[in-house]
Design a protein around this motif. Structure first.
Motif, PDB file in Angstrom:
ATOM      1  N   MET A  24      13.489  54.325  79.323  1.00 17.64           N
ATOM      2  CA  MET A  24      14.446  53.198  79.762  1.00 17.64           C
ATOM      3  C   MET A  24      14.845  52.056  78.545  1.00 17.64           C
ATOM      4  N   TRP A  25      13.871  51.979  77.651  1.00 17.26           N
ATOM      5  CA  TRP A  25      14.002  50.866  76.543  1.00 17.26           C
ATOM      6  C   TRP A  25      14.823  51.319  75.704  1.00 17.26           C
ATOM      7  N   GLN A  26      14.769  52.726  75.395  1.00 17.23           N
ATOM      8  CA  GLN A  26      15.605  53.123  74.356  1.00 17.23           C
ATOM      9  C   GLN A  26      17.143  53.416  74.933  1.00 17.23           C
ATOM     10  N   GLN A  27      17.144  53.705  76.212  1.00 19.54           N
ATOM     11  CA  GLN A  27      18.479  53.675  76.707  1.00 19.54           C
ATOM     12  C   GLN A  27      19.146  52.417  76.816  1.00 19.54           C
ATOM     13  N   THR A  28      18.294  51.466  77.138  1.00 24.42           N
ATOM     14  CA  THR A  28      18.840  49.906  77.213  1.00 24.42           C
ATOM     15  C   THR A  28      19.475  49.587  75.718  1.00 24.42           C
ATOM     16  N   MET A  29      18.668  49.829  74.592  1.00 27.96           N
ATOM     17  CA  MET A  29      19.049  49.360  73.372  1.00 27.96           C
ATOM     18  C   MET A  29      20.397  50.230  72.909  1.00 27.96           C
ATOM     19  N   LEU A  30      20.427  51.682  73.392  1.00 29.41           N
ATOM     20  CA  LEU A  30      21.465  52.508  73.378  1.00 29.41           C
ATOM     21  C   LEU A  30      22.843  51.690  73.918  1.00 29.41           C
ATOM     22  N   SER A  31      22.862  51.414  74.984  1.00 21.30           N
ATOM     23  CA  SER A  31      23.939  50.732  75.850  1.00 21.30           C
ATOM     24  C   SER A  31      24.280  49.173  75.247  1.00 21.30           C
ATOM     25  N   ARG A  32      23.241  48.672  74.912  1.00 21.03           N
ATOM     26  CA  ARG A  32      23.506  47.264  74.324  1.00 21.03           C
ATOM     27  C   ARG A  32      24.066  47.588  72.984  1.00 21.03           C
ATOM     28  N   GLN A  33      23.914  48.512  72.335  1.00 22.67           N
ATOM     29  CA  GLN A  33      24.723  48.644  71.004  1.00 22.67           C
ATOM     30  C   GLN A  33      26.103  49.008  71.157  1.00 22.67           C
ATOM     31  N   GLN A  34      26.167  49.802  72.187  1.00 18.91           N
ATOM     32  CA  GLN A  34      27.700  49.809  72.308  1.00 18.91           C
ATOM     33  C   GLN A  34      28.507  48.630  72.949  1.00 18.91           C
ATOM     34  N   LEU A  35      27.562  47.770  73.826  1.00 21.06           N
ATOM     35  CA  LEU A  35      28.322  46.488  74.186  1.00 21.06           C
ATOM     36  C   LEU A  35      28.499  45.436  72.916  1.00 21.06           C
ATOM     37  N   MET A  36      27.410  45.509  71.689  1.00 18.08           N
ATOM     38  CA  MET A  36      27.498  44.695  70.723  1.00 18.08           C
ATOM     39  C   MET A  36      28.789  45.383  69.972  1.00 18.08           C
ATOM     40  N   LYS A  37      29.092  46.479  69.943  1.00 19.48           N
ATOM     41  CA  LYS A  37      30.173  47.077  69.180  1.00 19.48           C
ATOM     42  C   LYS A  37      31.192  46.416  69.472  1.00 19.48           C
ATOM     43  N   ARG A  38      31.467  46.455  70.933  1.00 15.95           N
ATOM     44  CA  ARG A  38      32.883  45.778  71.469  1.00 15.95           C
ATOM     45  C   ARG A  38      32.758  44.294  71.446  1.00 15.95           C
ATOM     46  N   TRP A  39      31.652  43.757  71.406  1.00 15.94           N
ATOM     47  CA  TRP A  39      31.744  42.210  70.966  1.00 15.94           C
ATOM     48  C   TRP A  39      32.026  42.131  69.502  1.00 15.94           C
ATOM     49  N   ALA A  40      31.742  43.005  68.476  1.00 16.20           N
ATOM     50  CA  ALA A  40      31.674  42.783  66.994  1.00 16.20           C
ATOM     51  C   ALA A  40      33.517  43.032  66.974  1.00 16.20           C
ATOM     52  N   ASP A  41      34.136  44.015  68.022  1.00 13.19           N
ATOM     53  CA  ASP A  41      35.386  44.176  67.873  1.00 13.19           C
ATOM     54  C   ASP A  41      36.398  42.838  68.037  1.00 13.19           C
ATOM     55  N   ALA A  42      35.906  42.321  69.017  1.00  9.18           N
ATOM     56  CA  ALA A  42      36.403  41.215  69.803  1.00  9.18           C
ATOM     57  C   ALA A  42      36.316  39.916  68.671  1.00  9.18           C
ATOM     58  N   LEU A  43      35.111  39.725  68.143  1.00  6.75           N
ATOM     59  CA  LEU A  43      34.817  38.706  67.037  1.00  6.75           C
ATOM     60  C   LEU A  43      35.627  38.906  65.883  1.00  6.75           C
ATOM     61  N   ALA A  44      35.957  40.138  65.500  1.00 10.43           N
ATOM     62  CA  ALA A  44      36.799  40.391  64.423  1.00 10.43           C
ATOM     63  C   ALA A  44      38.304  39.985  64.538  1.00 10.43           C
ATOM     64  N   GLU A  45      38.659  40.347  65.835  1.00 11.87           N
ATOM     65  CA  GLU A  45      40.058  39.879  66.348  1.00 11.87           C
ATOM     66  C   GLU A  45      40.250  38.522  66.206  1.00 11.87           C
ATOM     67  N   GLY A  46      39.092  37.599  66.880  1.00 11.39           N
ATOM     68  CA  GLY A  46      39.035  36.283  66.640  1.00 11.39           C
ATOM     69  C   GLY A  46      38.978  35.695  65.421  1.00 11.39           C
ATOM     70  N   ILE A  47      38.504  36.128  64.533  1.00 11.81           N
ATOM     71  CA  ILE A  47      38.459  35.976  63.022  1.00 11.81           C
ATOM     72  C   ILE A  47      39.858  35.897  62.621  1.00 11.81           C
ATOM     73  N   ASP A  48      40.525  37.034  62.817  1.00  9.01           N
ATOM     74  CA  ASP A  48      41.903  37.208  62.372  1.00  9.01           C
ATOM     75  C   ASP A  48      42.854  36.263  63.139  1.00  9.01           C
ATOM     76  N   VAL A  49      42.697  35.813  64.278  1.00  7.51           N
ATOM     77  CA  VAL A  49      43.505  34.782  64.946  1.00  7.51           C
ATOM     78  C   VAL A  49      43.118  33.348  64.513  1.00  7.51           C
ATOM     79  N   LEU A  50      41.874  33.050  64.528  1.00  6.96           N
ATOM     80  CA  LEU A  50      41.332  31.631  64.195  1.00  6.96           C
ATOM     81  C   LEU A  50      41.545  31.389  62.313  1.00  6.96           C
TER      82      LEU A  50
END
Length: 158
Positions: free
Chosen positions: A92-118
């Motif tokens: 379970m913890w490995q699976q949780t970390m892997l799904s969190r990693q996918q979520l962090m990638k999505r957040w990172a992409d949004a942050l990169a877009e935010g940096i471009d905007v700001l």
């Protein structure tokens, strides 16, 4: 179930569930999760969970659905029986970390877009860049961290 006195175990479950709730878990799934962890067999039926936690079967149903959806527990049925039981997922913890990693990638992409905007040189852009750097670091390091964990588990089981 356990050699620990019922009231002591109930108190431990409540304290532990409160800690999980403090970091955003819904209270009842946290209670069910801890109950599954502390059971000697590692698996309990909905009726056993309801009795152990002194709640209704409906409360258990919603909690195990949440835990199943988040891949923290699995539902299974022993051959020849009609009763489902629930258990904490092995990796379970490995699976949780892997799904969190996918979520962090999505957040990172949004942050990169935010940096471009700001703009990179703005105070908000600088804060977002620092956050992005952290997420990118975690994204890069998580696979090696999980590999080290698998290696350690293998060493302990030998």
């Amino acid at each position: 179930m356990s050699a620990v006195p019922d009231e002591e175990l109930a108190s431990f479950i409540e304290r532990s569930a409160a800690m999980f709730a403090d970091v955003g878990w819904p209270r009842m799934p946290a209670r069910v999760f801890i109950a599954l962890l502390v059971s000697d067999s590692g698996k309990l039926t909905a009726a056993e969970l309801a009795e152990m936690l002194r709640v209704s079967p409906a409360a258990i149903s919603g909690a195990v659905r949440y835990l199943s959806d988040t891949q923290l527990a699995v539902r299974d049925r022993e051959p020849g029986t009609r009763r489902d039981h629930y258990q904490v997922s092995g990796p379970m913890w490995q699976q949780t970390m892997l799904s969190r990693q996918q979520l962090m990638k999505r957040w990172a992409d949004a942050l990169a877009e935010g940096i471009d905007v700001l703009g990179e040189g703005t105070p908000a852009g600088t804060r977002m860049a620092e956050t992005l750097a952290f997420f990118r670091f975690m994204e890069a390091e998580t696979p090696s961290l999980l590999a080290k964990w698998r290696e350690r588990r293998t060493e302990k089981s030998d």
